[in-house]
Design a protein around this motif. Structure first.
Motif, PDB file in Angstrom:
ATOM      1  N   LEU A   1     -30.321  -6.355 -24.416  1.00 54.02           N
ATOM      2  CA  LEU A   1     -29.674  -6.896 -25.614  1.00 54.02           C
ATOM      3  C   LEU A   1     -30.500  -8.011 -26.239  1.00 54.02           C
ATOM      4  O   LEU A   1     -30.570  -8.138 -27.463  1.00 54.02           O
ATOM      5  N   GLN A   2     -31.163  -8.826 -25.407  1.00 53.40           N
ATOM      6  CA  GLN A   2     -32.020  -9.883 -25.949  1.00 53.40           C
ATOM      7  C   GLN A   2     -33.227  -9.302 -26.681  1.00 53.40           C
ATOM      8  O   GLN A   2     -33.672  -9.860 -27.689  1.00 53.40           O
TER       9      GLN A   2
ATOM     10  N   THR B   1     -34.674   1.777 -32.902  1.00 54.22           N
ATOM     11  CA  THR B   1     -35.528   2.027 -31.730  1.00 54.22           C
ATOM     12  C   THR B   1     -34.720   1.933 -30.445  1.00 54.22           C
ATOM     13  O   THR B   1     -34.860   2.764 -29.536  1.00 54.22           O
ATOM     14  N   ALA B   2     -33.857   0.905 -30.352  1.00 56.96           N
ATOM     15  CA  ALA B   2     -33.026   0.749 -29.157  1.00 56.96           C
ATOM     16  C   ALA B   2     -32.088   1.938 -28.990  1.00 56.96           C
ATOM     17  O   ALA B   2     -31.907   2.449 -27.875  1.00 56.96           O
ATOM     18  N   GLY B   3     -31.501   2.413 -30.105  1.00 53.52           N
ATOM     19  CA  GLY B   3     -30.628   3.573 -30.017  1.00 53.52           C
ATOM     20  C   GLY B   3     -31.362   4.815 -29.560  1.00 53.52           C
ATOM     21  O   GLY B   3     -30.833   5.607 -28.770  1.00 53.52           O
ATOM     22  N   ALA B   4     -32.603   5.003 -30.046  1.00 53.01           N
ATOM     23  CA  ALA B   4     -33.390   6.160 -29.625  1.00 53.01           C
ATOM     24  C   ALA B   4     -33.704   6.099 -28.138  1.00 53.01           C
ATOM     25  O   ALA B   4     -33.637   7.115 -27.421  1.00 53.01           O
ATOM     26  N   GLU B   5     -34.051   4.898 -27.627  1.00 55.82           N
ATOM     27  CA  GLU B   5     -34.354   4.766 -26.197  1.00 55.82           C
ATOM     28  C   GLU B   5     -33.112   5.033 -25.345  1.00 55.82           C
ATOM     29  O   GLU B   5     -33.207   5.670 -24.288  1.00 55.82           O
TER      30      GLU B   5
ATOM     31  N   THR C   1     -22.983   1.619 -27.664  1.00 54.80           N
ATOM     32  CA  THR C   1     -21.856   1.247 -28.521  1.00 54.80           C
ATOM     33  C   THR C   1     -22.100  -0.094 -29.189  1.00 54.80           C
ATOM     34  O   THR C   1     -21.861  -0.261 -30.399  1.00 54.80           O
ATOM     35  N   TYR C   2     -22.595  -1.098 -28.403  1.00 53.58           N
ATOM     36  CA  TYR C   2     -22.888  -2.416 -28.997  1.00 53.58           C
ATOM     37  C   TYR C   2     -23.922  -2.286 -30.110  1.00 53.58           C
ATOM     38  O   TYR C   2     -23.743  -2.845 -31.209  1.00 53.58           O
ATOM     39  N   ILE C   3     -25.001  -1.556 -29.835  1.00 59.56           N
ATOM     40  CA  ILE C   3     -26.070  -1.432 -30.829  1.00 59.56           C
ATOM     41  C   ILE C   3     -25.591  -0.666 -32.048  1.00 59.56           C
ATOM     42  O   ILE C   3     -25.874  -1.027 -33.197  1.00 59.56           O
ATOM     43  N   GLY C   4     -24.838   0.398 -31.845  1.00 59.44           N
ATOM     44  CA  GLY C   4     -24.343   1.191 -32.970  1.00 59.44           C
ATOM     45  C   GLY C   4     -23.386   0.416 -33.865  1.00 59.44           C
ATOM     46  O   GLY C   4     -23.436   0.524 -35.091  1.00 59.44           O
ATOM     47  N   ASN C   5     -22.508  -0.394 -33.258  1.00 54.50           N
ATOM     48  CA  ASN C   5     -21.570  -1.183 -34.066  1.00 54.50           C
ATOM     49  C   ASN C   5     -22.305  -2.181 -34.948  1.00 54.50           C
ATOM     50  O   ASN C   5     -21.955  -2.375 -36.113  1.00 54.50           O
ATOM     51  N   VAL C   6     -23.330  -2.830 -34.411  1.00 50.50           N
ATOM     52  CA  VAL C   6     -24.089  -3.796 -35.212  1.00 50.50           C
ATOM     53  C   VAL C   6     -24.844  -3.085 -36.334  1.00 50.50           C
ATOM     54  O   VAL C   6     -24.916  -3.563 -37.468  1.00 50.50           O
ATOM     55  N   ALA C   7     -25.442  -1.916 -36.027  1.00 46.74           N
ATOM     56  CA  ALA C   7     -26.205  -1.189 -37.047  1.00 46.74           C
ATOM     57  C   ALA C   7     -25.311  -0.708 -38.180  1.00 46.74           C
ATOM     58  O   ALA C   7     -25.710  -0.725 -39.349  1.00 46.74           O
ATOM     59  N   LYS C   8     -24.096  -0.294 -37.859  1.00 48.73           N
ATOM     60  CA  LYS C   8     -23.194   0.221 -38.896  1.00 48.73           C
ATOM     61  C   LYS C   8     -22.491  -0.894 -39.660  1.00 48.73           C
ATOM     62  O   LYS C   8     -22.186  -0.745 -40.833  1.00 48.73           O
TER      63      LYS C   8
ATOM     64  N   ALA D   1     -22.843   7.522 -12.342  1.00 42.83           N
ATOM     65  CA  ALA D   1     -21.756   7.280 -13.287  1.00 42.83           C
ATOM     66  C   ALA D   1     -21.807   5.848 -13.810  1.00 42.83           C
ATOM     67  O   ALA D   1     -21.585   5.591 -15.003  1.00 42.83           O
ATOM     68  N   LYS D   2     -22.117   4.897 -12.935  1.00 45.35           N
ATOM     69  CA  LYS D   2     -22.205   3.495 -13.337  1.00 45.35           C
ATOM     70  C   LYS D   2     -23.358   3.283 -14.315  1.00 45.35           C
ATOM     71  O   LYS D   2     -23.226   2.556 -15.314  1.00 45.35           O
ATOM     72  N   VAL D   3     -24.495   3.944 -14.053  1.00 47.59           N
ATOM     73  CA  VAL D   3     -25.655   3.809 -14.936  1.00 47.59           C
ATOM     74  C   VAL D   3     -25.355   4.422 -16.300  1.00 47.59           C
ATOM     75  O   VAL D   3     -25.650   3.823 -17.348  1.00 47.59           O
ATOM     76  N   LYS D   4     -24.757   5.605 -16.285  1.00 38.59           N
ATOM     77  CA  LYS D   4     -24.446   6.263 -17.557  1.00 38.59           C
ATOM     78  C   LYS D   4     -23.449   5.449 -18.371  1.00 38.59           C
ATOM     79  O   LYS D   4     -23.562   5.324 -19.598  1.00 38.59           O
ATOM     80  N   ARG D   5     -22.441   4.849 -17.704  1.00 36.16           N
ATOM     81  CA  ARG D   5     -21.463   4.011 -18.401  1.00 36.16           C
ATOM     82  C   ARG D   5     -22.142   2.780 -19.002  1.00 36.16           C
ATOM     83  O   ARG D   5     -21.818   2.366 -20.128  1.00 36.16           O
ATOM     84  N   ALA D   6     -23.112   2.209 -18.299  1.00 33.81           N
ATOM     85  CA  ALA D   6     -23.839   1.049 -18.833  1.00 33.81           C
ATOM     86  C   ALA D   6     -24.640   1.439 -20.069  1.00 33.81           C
ATOM     87  O   ALA D   6     -24.646   0.720 -21.080  1.00 33.81           O
ATOM     88  N   PHE D   7     -25.316   2.606 -20.002  1.00 40.98           N
ATOM     89  CA  PHE D   7     -26.087   3.072 -21.161  1.00 40.98           C
ATOM     90  C   PHE D   7     -25.162   3.323 -22.369  1.00 40.98           C
ATOM     91  O   PHE D   7     -25.495   2.959 -23.511  1.00 40.98           O
TER      92      PHE D   7
END
Length: 421
Positions: A376-377, A404-408, A338-345, A327-333
């Motif tokens: 993130l870096q 690419t990050a979103g796909a991974e 969310t961070y990557i998607g907000n920047v892309a949009k 659960a902790k790993v899935k929440r981190a992913f």
């Protein structure tokens, strides 16, 4: 005082004779008439001589012609009304010239003034229908000439109802007004013709609306194409700007390296001076570096790791370090996605490109996990202000890297065997 007019109790219009009242009743179905001592207005235009029977007619005439001077001849033409009804007219003579309204012959010309009312194309026309008939019959304005039927008059009126002089009195040769020129249609037939004209006008309006809709659709398509072209040009300009920024960064890096090399040369010369050694001769041959030791080459070519593989390694390490807490790993992913998607949009929003490292939620979900900040870096974030923030500059936003990050991340979330091996 003797009555000078008849007033319609339903609409209030003043009528000069019983014949006008009968014509008004046939056209409007009004049947409540009373004798009035008020005379029907007779306002004559000083410029063109047109008589107007109401202030409304005066306003319409002024609007069409610009004439503003009118002479009030109401009392000059007023005479007691005769309440004796005229004998009924035979069929085919529904329209006639009012003897009191007919103009006196002026040489070869008379002014045709009619009292009949006809409903044409949704408008109550008074007297003008017969005037247009005479106009059509006399050959004026392309008329057939000699065609003395009311049908021709109605057709002509429907085609010329928008003419600026449609309400002007008509002048026709006096010798053209004969018994043979009287209308041949009964009021019922005239109503049928009027209905046909209204239907024709309705169809014409529908065709015009369809044509306008097609024009609007063409305009929408044209605007859509222009927007797409403008978007393409904007993307091309953005790509060229990014290329120019990278070129400038490389030139700046090259200049910085040159400054460092010059500084090293100056430090080296200063050390030689302090040690009492002569300055180094730039023409002297420099000792050659020892030959490199040849290493045993692998049979397989060495390929540098791509950014996508490095991102995948970060996510794999994060999951392996916390393999006991899915659960902790899935929440981190999910947080990283969310961070990557907000920047892309929203690449222009700074709040999505700046992360406070001391934020408790960020530390709990990503910051304290091995591989989270490194991921993130790799997406372009950098530590600023004494490692207090992770910040992604606007000019370093690379949508290809973010995709690419979103796909991974999607692969890591949906693949149950990710990081197991």
């Amino acid at each position: 005082m003797a009555g000078l007019s008849l007033r319609c109790g339903d609409c209030g219009v003043l009528l000069r004779s019983v014949e006008e009242a009968q014509a008004h009743a046939e056209a409007t179905n009004h049947a409540n008439f009373s004798e009035s001592t008020e005379a029907v207005l007779n306002l004559v235009c000083a410029a063109c001589g047109k008589p107007c029977r109401s202030q409304t007619e005066v306003d319409l005439h002024t609007k069409r012609t610009g004439h503003t001077e009118f002479t009030d001849k109401t009392m000059e033409a007023a005479k007691p009304i005769d309440l004796e009804a005229a004998p009924p007219k035979p069929a085919g003579e529904a329209m006639d010239v009012d003897a009191s309204a007919s103009a006196e012959p002026q040489g070869e010309v008379v002014v045709v003034e009619m009292i009949e009312r006809v409903m044409i194309c949704g408008r109550l026309w008074v007297a003008k229908s017969v005037e247009s008939w005479w106009l059509f019959a006399s050959g004026r304005d392309g008329g057939a000439g000699g065609n003395s039927t009311i049908e021709g008059a109605i057709n002509w009126l429907s085609e010329h109802q928008e003419d600026p002089d449609i309400d002007e009195p008509l002048l026709v040769p006096a010798n053209t007004i004969t018994e043979a020129n009287k209308p041949s249609l009964s009021p019922e037939e005239m109503k049928i013709k009027a209905q046909e004209l209204r239907e024709r006008a309705r169809k014409k309006k529908e065709e015009e609306e369809r044509r306008m809709e097609r024009e609007r659709e063409k305009e929408r398509i044209r605007i859509g194409k222009e927007l797409l072209e403008a978007k393409r040009i904007e993307e091309d300009n953005e790509r060229k700007r990014m290329i120019e920024l990278r070129r400038l960064e490389k030139e700046e890096e090259k200049r910085a390296r040159e400054k460092i090399r010059q500084k090293l040369e100056e430090d080296k010369a200063e050390r030689r001076r302090k040690l009492g050694l002569p300055p180094e001769d730039p023409a002297a041959p420099k000792p050659s570096a020892p030959p490199p030791v040849e290493e045993k080459k692998s049979a397989l070519p060495v390929r540098p790791a791509t950014k996508a593989e490095r991102m995948r390694d970060c996510l794999r390490n994060l999951k392996q370090q916390n393999k006991d807490d899915d659960a902790k790993v899935k929440r981190a992913f999910q947080t990283l996605l969310t961070y990557i998607g907000n920047v892309a949009k929203n690449p222009d929003e700074e709040k999505f490109r700046k992360i406070r490292l001391s934020n408790a939620t960020f530390q709990e979900r990503v910051g304290n996990l091995h591989g989270g900040i490194e991921f993130l870096q790799l997406c372009g974030f950098e530590k600023l202000e004494g490692n207090e923030f992770l910040f992604l500059a606007r000019d370093k936003v690379d949508k290809a890297v973010l995709n690419t990050a979103g796909a991974e991340l999607n692969s890591a979330i949906t693949n149950p065997f990710f990081g197991v091996l």
